[in-house]
Write a protein that holds these residues in place. Structure first.
Motif, PDB file in Angstrom:
ATOM      1  N   ASN A  16      -3.983   1.470  -8.731  1.00 49.03           N
ATOM      2  CA  ASN A  16      -2.764   1.147  -9.201  1.00 49.03           C
ATOM      3  C   ASN A  16      -1.662   1.399  -8.062  1.00 49.03           C
ATOM      4  O   ASN A  16      -0.510   1.349  -8.570  1.00 49.03           O
ATOM      5  N   ARG A  26       1.828 -10.919  -3.348  1.00 48.49           N
ATOM      6  CA  ARG A  26       2.505 -10.406  -4.579  1.00 48.49           C
ATOM      7  C   ARG A  26       2.219 -11.236  -5.536  1.00 48.49           C
ATOM      8  O   ARG A  26       2.133 -10.973  -7.005  1.00 48.49           O
ATOM      9  N   ASP A  35      -1.172 -11.063  -7.021  1.00 52.39           N
ATOM     10  CA  ASP A  35      -1.334  -9.780  -7.709  1.00 52.39           C
ATOM     11  C   ASP A  35      -0.818  -9.831  -9.078  1.00 52.39           C
ATOM     12  O   ASP A  35      -1.154  -9.593 -10.023  1.00 52.39           O
ATOM     13  N   GLY A  36       0.464 -10.559  -9.205  1.00 51.65           N
ATOM     14  CA  GLY A  36       1.234 -10.594 -10.550  1.00 51.65           C
ATOM     15  C   GLY A  36       0.415 -11.411 -11.902  1.00 51.65           C
ATOM     16  O   GLY A  36       0.318 -11.266 -12.773  1.00 51.65           O
ATOM     17  N   TYR A  69      -4.022  -9.806 -11.371  1.00 52.90           N
ATOM     18  CA  TYR A  69      -4.013  -8.503 -11.272  1.00 52.90           C
ATOM     19  C   TYR A  69      -5.596  -7.755 -11.219  1.00 52.90           C
ATOM     20  O   TYR A  69      -5.985  -7.167 -10.379  1.00 52.90           O
ATOM     21  N   CYS A  70      -6.413  -8.368 -12.298  1.00 54.16           N
ATOM     22  CA  CYS A  70      -7.628  -7.760 -12.525  1.00 54.16           C
ATOM     23  C   CYS A  70      -8.501  -8.104 -11.193  1.00 54.16           C
ATOM     24  O   CYS A  70      -9.510  -7.535 -11.213  1.00 54.16           O
ATOM     25  N   THR A  84      -7.239  -9.179  -7.918  1.00 55.73           N
ATOM     26  CA  THR A  84      -6.491  -9.026  -6.726  1.00 55.73           C
ATOM     27  C   THR A  84      -6.623  -7.413  -6.387  1.00 55.73           C
ATOM     28  O   THR A  84      -6.830  -6.873  -5.290  1.00 55.73           O
ATOM     29  N   ARG A  85      -6.419  -6.422  -7.315  1.00 58.64           N
ATOM     30  CA  ARG A  85      -6.118  -4.969  -7.250  1.00 58.64           C
ATOM     31  C   ARG A  85      -7.592  -4.575  -6.769  1.00 58.64           C
ATOM     32  O   ARG A  85      -7.594  -3.690  -5.769  1.00 58.64           O
TER      33      ARG A  85
END
Length: 79
Positions: free
Chosen positions: A41, A53, A56-57, A60-61, A63-64
């Motif tokens: 996180n 970015r 990522d938006g 998210y599941c 890219t993170r």
């Protein structure tokens, strides 16, 4: 050079390197020291690309975990 005790390795530099500025020497080290404290996180820094970015938006599941895996190369504290 004796590699059995590397804590004082700069004192063993050859004489021709003594007067070279530190900024001109290739010094071994970790490019990401202290990255052990990252977690999944952790925020992206402002300097990250707009594309990253946006991805990522949206994803998210996906890219993170990838960012976390690429960014973390050490798992222990240096202390």
């Amino acid at each position: 050079m004796d590699l059995s005790n590397c804590q004082d390795w700069m004192s063993s530099l050859p004489e021709q390197l003594w007067d070279i500025p530190l900024t001109d020497l290739a010094i071994p080290g970790s490019h990401d020291a202290m990255s052990y404290c990252l977690d999944i996180n952790s925020p992206l820094v402002r300097s990250e690309s707009d594309f990253l970015r946006i991805m990522d938006g949206l994803f998210y599941c996906l890219t993170r975990p990838t960012i976390f895996k690429w960014s973390t190369t050490q798992v222990q504290c240096l202390a």
